[in-house]
Design an enzyme around this catalytic site. Structure first.
Site, PDB file in Angstrom:
ATOM      1  N   GLU A 151       0.806  -1.224   0.000  1.00 31.80           N
ATOM      2  CA  GLU A 151       0.000   0.000   0.000  1.00 31.80           C
ATOM      3  C   GLU A 151       0.839   1.275   0.000  1.00 31.80           C
ATOM      4  O   GLU A 151       0.479   2.267  -0.627  1.00 31.80           O
ATOM      5  CB  GLU A 151      -0.970   0.014   1.194  1.00 31.80           C
ATOM      6  CG  GLU A 151      -2.159  -0.920   1.049  1.00 31.80           C
ATOM      7  CD  GLU A 151      -1.838  -2.371   1.382  1.00 31.80           C
ATOM      8  OE1 GLU A 151      -0.733  -2.631   1.899  1.00 31.80           O
ATOM      9  OE2 GLU A 151      -2.680  -3.247   1.125  1.00 31.80           O
ATOM     10  N   HIS A 200     -12.118  -4.643   7.978  1.00 29.16           N
ATOM     11  CA  HIS A 200     -12.805  -4.359   6.722  1.00 29.16           C
ATOM     12  C   HIS A 200     -14.014  -3.447   6.920  1.00 29.16           C
ATOM     13  O   HIS A 200     -14.809  -3.280   6.001  1.00 29.16           O
ATOM     14  CB  HIS A 200     -13.263  -5.658   6.050  1.00 29.16           C
ATOM     15  CG  HIS A 200     -12.162  -6.490   5.488  1.00 29.16           C
ATOM     16  ND1 HIS A 200     -11.176  -7.037   6.272  1.00 29.16           N
ATOM     17  CD2 HIS A 200     -11.883  -6.868   4.213  1.00 29.16           C
ATOM     18  CE1 HIS A 200     -10.347  -7.725   5.502  1.00 29.16           C
ATOM     19  NE2 HIS A 200     -10.748  -7.634   4.248  1.00 29.16           N
TER      20      HIS A 200
END
Lengths: 357, 325
Positions: free
Chosen positions: B60, B129
């Site tokens: 990321e 999430h």
């Protein structure tokens, strides 16, 4: 069991610490290192050292802020700047004044920046180079984007990114090497291993025998050179940059050097560093090494050295004068360039600043 | 005119801008052949090629840092972080570099990038999430934070975010990715940034919300209307900067203000909106400002998440409290 992959790291040094050259004249000429070129290197390094000495003096007298000296790293940093082309993009850390100066950043701009004025990073010449990067190794990931842009546009340009020995422990360093290898991007990673990440020595940074071998894991051609040997720096950087430009992929060069100064002017290395080690490091430093070699060859004389030093000092003096004569920005400058167009919410705060509310 | 769900609207906006502007590139994990785990980038790689719709290594910080490098070279990268829970690895790059590239170089370089990520709870996803941490980004100078709440606004705001010359965090409420369809023309028309959208006019109470929580907020408003409580509903949409003019004008009219979001309460964007009303709209108020939010707990796993997210019932109760104050 079978061996599925095998790796090795080469170390190159041509001009040793005693200024003996282990390279024949033909190879030297082939590398473009005729006497004039070497004198040019010598003068550039003198200028950098004069700049660095003055910067520390300016900090000590309160005329610039905290400053990270580049003392001892002049050979590798100068060679990066001199082997790159103007169209290439340089991604510095924060100890890379020498490279930036070779790239066209003015000394005036560098003094401005370290003096606490953002205008110093608005380079007037090397406009696409990234600004100083203070967080460690994050610039390595930026180099992926810069080089990817070159690749997309099919431009024969190269990104050169620098980090230190400490930087090779960062995740961003590994992430970038992995991506550079995956996409075979035109990047040269230069790890300037100056042996110290503030107070943590190289030995405590990694168990790896070399920092160069970290590049192998990313599929990047990697090697180690004597970063205080101007000739090795020039030859190996030139080769890596040429290769990247030709589309032969990325490479990593670990340049072995030594941070002869403190980490910054806010640091005192005597708290953690052995004096004997420092004294030994001085015997290998790059400027005197090249000077002795050029004297030995007769390309340099004591009189010439004196002239060069005076020229360098005069140039630095002029830059200091222009820096000190630069009026500070208006306080409202902090609001400028936050966004291309200032949002209303920010305009309101700017009014508050102007009205001292 | 076609019908689009929110996720299809995101795809349509990306598709439109990739075709319209050669400097736009899309990058992230699984954005290529797979079309993104939610299909936001479905078929884009087939249409625009592997060079412009880039499957990156799983990293990321690289995705964000690479976008910064591309942006300094004049590209307009649209980077996808697969879930907001994984955005923190990219945080250093975004905060230390993207947000200040223009300022640090006095405009010599800039960073016209978009960092897209699905956010929020309610889809029974695994740990990491379901968070809503938009406030962390909203605190940072030099960037924009945008959250759409409907397919049409997702389309128009994403186009605006890509065209914006500065970095934008674009957070997509994944709970309503497929909850509803809207009909609009895929004509490349962007919506304005930096402004709220008033979704419902009302005279008794201003409710400010964003993202998926507008579903519950609008439902509550309908039910409250039947009870004689007339709510004005504002979609904040621009989390940073906040369009305080629209909010303050509404509160001046209604005299009551509630902010609804699913993020943890302390230091939330709800707190910032409440502070604005307290600072500049106090004399309009008949009642305290209420924040209806998630709790200061770790976002629970799926068995308890419905107890964490503000419900229609909870919003209605809060509205009644304000009316009875």
């Amino acid at each position: 069991m079978i061996t599925v992959a095998k790796f090795s790291i080469n170390f190159s040094q041509y001009l040793d610490a005693d200024s003996n050259l282990h390279l024949d004249n033909q190879a030297l000429t082939q590398a473009g290192l005729d006497p004039a070129r070497l004198l040019d290197y010598y003068q550039a390094m003198l200028l950098v050292r004069s700049y660095d000495t003055k910067a520390i003096a300016l900090q000590r007298t309160g005329r610039i802020g905290t400053y990270p000296s580049c003392l001892g790293q002049e050979a590798i940093s100068t060679a990066i700047g001199k082997t790159m082309q103007a169209c290439d993009v340089f991604l510095p850390g924060y100890r890379d004044a020498a490279t930036l100066l070779m790239r066209g950043t003015t000394m005036h701009e560098l003094f401005l920046y370290w003096g606490g004025d953002e205008r110093g990073m608005d380079f007037s010449h090397n406009k696409e180079d990234l600004p100083y990067n203070v967080p460690i190794a994050s610039q390595c990931c930026h180099s992926i984007g810069v080089a990817y842009a070159f690749k997309l546009r099919k431009q024969p340009r190269v990104a050169v990114v620098v980090c230190g020995d400490g930087g090779t422990s960062e995740g961003d360093f590994y992430e970038a090497l992995n991506a550079a290898g995956t996409w075979q991007l035109p990047i040269v990673f230069v790890v300037i291993n100056n042996q110290w990440a503030i107070s943590v020595p190289r030995a405590k940074q990694s168990y790896c025998q070399t920092l160069a071998q970290k590049g192998i894991a990313g599929g990047v051609a990697s090697e180690q050179i004597d970063g205080n040997d101007t000739i090795a720096c020039h030859i190996h950087l030139q080769r890596a940059i040429d290769n990247a430009r030709k589309g032969n992929g990325p490479s990593l060069i670990e340049a072995i050097s030594y941070r002869l100064g403190d980490h910054t002017t806010a640091d005192d290395a005597s708290r953690y560093r052995d004096q004997e080690e420092l004294a030994n490091a001085w015997k290998k430093e790059p400027l005197v090494r090249l000077e002795k070699y050029l004297l030995k060859r007769g390309d340099l004389t004591d009189a010439k050295i004196e002239t060069f030093k005076q020229q360098a000092n005069a140039q630095v003096k002029q830059s200091v004068e222009s820096y000190l004569a630069t009026p500070a920005q208006d306080k409202s400058a902090m609001f400028e360039y936050m966004y291309e167009t200032m949002p209303d919410a920010l305009k309101e705060q700017l009014d508050q600043l102007n009205q001292n509310k | 005119m076609s019908q689009y769900t929110l996720i299809e609207a995101v795809n349509a906006a990306l598709d439109y801008e990739l075709a319209a502007d050669e400097s736009v590139v899309v990058l992230g994990e699984d954005v290529g052949a797979n079309g993104g785990v939610f299909r936001a980038t479905d078929k884009l790689q087939t249409r625009f090629g592997e060079d412009r719709v880039i499957d990156t290594p799983l990293a990321e910080s690289l995705i964000c840092g690479m976008s910064i490098g591309l942006a300094t070279q004049g590209f307009k990268p649209v980077a996808e972080i697969q879930f907001m829970g994984f955005i923190y690895a990219a945080f250093d790059q975004f905060i230390c570099h993207a947000s200040r590239m223009r300022n640090r170089t006095r405009g010599r370089l800039s960073c016209p990038m978009v960092l897209r990520a699905p956010f929020g709870g309610g889809i029974h996803a695994p740990e990491h999430h379901s968070e809503s941490t938009e406030a962390i980004f909203a605190h940072v100078p030099g960037i924009r934070v945008v959250i759409p709440s409907s397919p049409a606004r997702a389309y128009g705001l994403l186009l605006a975010a890509i065209r914006d010359p500065d970095p934008v965090v674009f957070l997509e409420p994944k709970r309503i990715y497929r909850a509803q369809s809207e009909t609009f023309e895929n004509n490349g028309e962007a919506l304005p940034l930096d402004v709220c959208f008033t979704l419902r006019q009302g005279s008794d109470l201003t409710i400010v919300s964003w993202g998926a929580m507008l579903q519950e907020t609008l439902q509550a408003s309908e039910q409250l209307a039947q009870m004689g409580i007339d709510c004005e509903v504002i979609d904040l949409a621009s989390i940073k900067p906040i369009d305080k003019k629209t909010i303050l004008e509404s509160v001046e009219k209604t005299g009551r203000c509630m902010i609804v979001c699913e993020a943890a309460k302390s230091g939330s964007v709800a707190s910032e909106a409440a502070a604005i009303v307290a600072e500049e709209g106090l004399t309009s108020l008949f009642a305290p400002i209420l924040r209806v939010t998630g709790y200061d707990t770790v976002m629970p796993l799926l068995k308890l998440e419905q107890h964490y997210l503000p419900s229609t019932e909870k919003i209605m109760q809060a509205a009644k409290r304000l009316m009875e104050f």
